[in-house]
Design an enzyme around this catalytic site. Structure first.
Site, PDB file in Angstrom:
ATOM      1  N   HIS A 120       0.711  -1.303   0.042  1.00  0.00           N
ATOM      2  CA  HIS A 120      -0.174  -0.053   0.051  1.00  0.00           C
ATOM      3  C   HIS A 120       0.931   1.183  -0.026  1.00  0.00           C
ATOM      4  CE1 HIS A 120      -2.401  -3.264   1.964  1.00  0.00           C
ATOM      5  NE2 HIS A 120      -1.396  -3.392   2.750  1.00  0.00           N
ATOM      6  N   ASN A 133       9.147  -7.013   4.417  1.00  0.00           N
ATOM      7  CA  ASN A 133       7.730  -6.468   4.345  1.00  0.00           C
ATOM      8  C   ASN A 133       7.749  -5.116   4.443  1.00  0.00           C
ATOM      9  OD1 ASN A 133       5.177  -5.649   5.312  1.00  0.00           O
ATOM     10  ND2 ASN A 133       4.567  -7.850   5.586  1.00  0.00           N
TER      11      ASN A 133
END
Ligand code: UD1
Ligand code: CA
Length: 420
Positions: A330, A344
């Site tokens: 995102h 991540n």
């Protein structure tokens, strides 16, 4: 191929583009227009190619591959005059000569091969490509005699009312016997209206001399598009974009919505990668297998993505290497970064790679976890399995040890990260 040479015409100003950029350097799917012409020429065999340049010669030349010979046309007095400039360079050569325009980038390998094959098989003096279009305005019309032989090309400005109705046009791609070409050129007179020497006048000259003229009609008229305006350029962009996307799909890449996916030339994508809508992937990007890219992702130059990587909505990546198994799902930005495997990158992470003067590198080692809303001010190193807490600002020149947990503004190491 010893019996072939090619000349690409690209000296014109491209006045109708209304741009400072030389026409043939305008890009289509990230690639200068002329490169498409060079590529299609290469596909019919390896032989010497000459490019005739004039307007902003140096600038165009800098963008051409080294093996291409450049010929200068000092004054742009027409396509025939442009070919004449190449006569000296080709004076000891007696085979065939292919002529193409630098502003017609959509021509397929198949059509050019057909032209060369027919020319050789028929031992023609000249063979040229034609196509039938709905709107022939602006193009040279092919005038045929009663037996169907092409006996002249009439330029739009010189065409009579009747001739204007002809829908078979000259694509601007020819194959000539070199002797025939250079002798014919000498007979061409300056066009009265445009005060230019038209190469297309040679057809009538050869016809009157009873030389053998052949044509090849290409099936897809879109291939014959000559780029004269910005509008033509947009049409060409859409055409080549379609071709690129089709090739990816044939290779096993899933493109959810080809209408909103933009992928430049010279991009590689592995099988079973899914490209979601509204995604832009620029020239030179490499993407591995089984990735998910987009929606609304922007992958820019020098980006290399491994396998099983997810780059989600509103992510931008430039000059960055991302190893296998990473997630950045995102609204995030990575520029000049090197990211190890299984990292991540949380929502809203930004790499501040530009200090106002220079760009610096961010290194994120494998299995690191970057919390949402983090800013990494480069140059900076995040160690293996390190964890950056949400909202942290990691200041420049920091070298975060592997396995540590770091957080705050500016971020400080607070503990070791428990092994997961
Ligand atoms: C040309 C053809 C026309 C054909 C069309 C196809 C002529 C006279 N007409 O028209 O029959 O239907 O292409 O697209 O050839 N150039 C030079 N030096 C010059 C003038 C032009 O190198 O002095 C180059 C241009 O850079 C361009 C190419 O030749 O790449 C064609 O010239 P352009 O002016 O675009 O010709 P068109 O009017 O499109
Ligand atoms: Ca043109």
């Amino acid at each position: 191929m010893r019996d072939m040479r090619s000349i690409i015409l690209a000296a014109g100003k491209g006045t109708r583009m209304k741009s400072e950029v030389p026409k043939v350097l305008h890009t289509i799917c990230g690639e200068p227009m002329i490169n498409y012409v060079l590529k299609v020429v290469k596909s019919v065999g390896s032989f010497k190619t000459y490019v005739v340049l004039g307007h902003k010669l140096k600038l165009v030349q800098q963008n051409l591959p080294q093996e291409i010979a450049v010929i200068e046309q000092k004054k742009q007095t027409g396509t025939a005059a442009a070919i004449q400039c190449a006569e000296k360079a080709l004076k000891n050569y007696s085979g065939n000569i292919l002529i193409l325009c630098g502003d017609a980038p959509l021509l397929s390998k198949k059509s050019l091969k057909q032209l060369v094959q027919k020319h050789k098989k028929k031992r023609a003096a000249c063979t040229f490509l034609t196509t039938v279009v709905h709107d022939p305005q602006g193009y040279g019309r092919v005038i045929r005699d009663l037996s169907g032989v092409a006996g002249a090309i009439r330029e739009d400005k010189d065409a009579s009312g009747l001739e204007k109705n002809i829908v078979e046009i000259n694509v601007g791609v020819y194959c000539f016997q070199s002797k025939v070409l250079f002798e014919g050129l000498k007979q061409i007179k300056r066009n009265k209206k445009k005060k230019e020497f038209y190469l297309t006048d040679i057809i009538e000259i050869l016809y009157e001399r009873k030389q053998k003229i052949e044509t090849v009609e290409i099936d897809n008229p879109a291939e014959g598009l000559g780029i004269n305006t910005q509008e033509d350029l947009a049409v060409a962009e859409a055409f080549i974009q379609k071709r690129i996307l089709r090739n990816f799909m044939l290779q096993g890449v899933r493109i959810m919505d080809p209408n909103t996916t933009y992928i430049d030339a010279d991009v590689k994508i592995g099988t079973d990668t899914l490209i979601k809508p509204f995604t832009v992937i620029e020239k030179g990007v490499r993407i591995g297998k089984k990735c998910v890219i987009g929606p609304f992702a922007h992958l820019r130059n020098d980006t290399k993505v491994g396998n099983d990587v997810e780059l989600g909505n509103f992510t931008e990546v430039v000059r960055t290497k991302i190893d296998d198994g990473c997630f950045m799902k995102h609204f995030s930005y990575l520029g000049d970064a090197v990211v190890g495997s299984n990292v991540n990158i949380g929502a809203g992470t930004v790499v501040a790679n530009f200090d106002g003067k220079n760009k610096h590198v961010t290194r994120i080692a494998k299995k690191a976890f970057i919390g949402s809303g983090s800013v990494l001010i480069s140059p900076v190193k995040i160690g293996e399995k390190a964890m950056v807490g949400a909202g942290s600002v990691v200041t420049k020149n920091k070298n975060i040890p592997s396995g540590s947990v770091i957080m705050g503004v500016p971020a400080k190491i607070i503990s070791r990260r428990a092994d997961k």
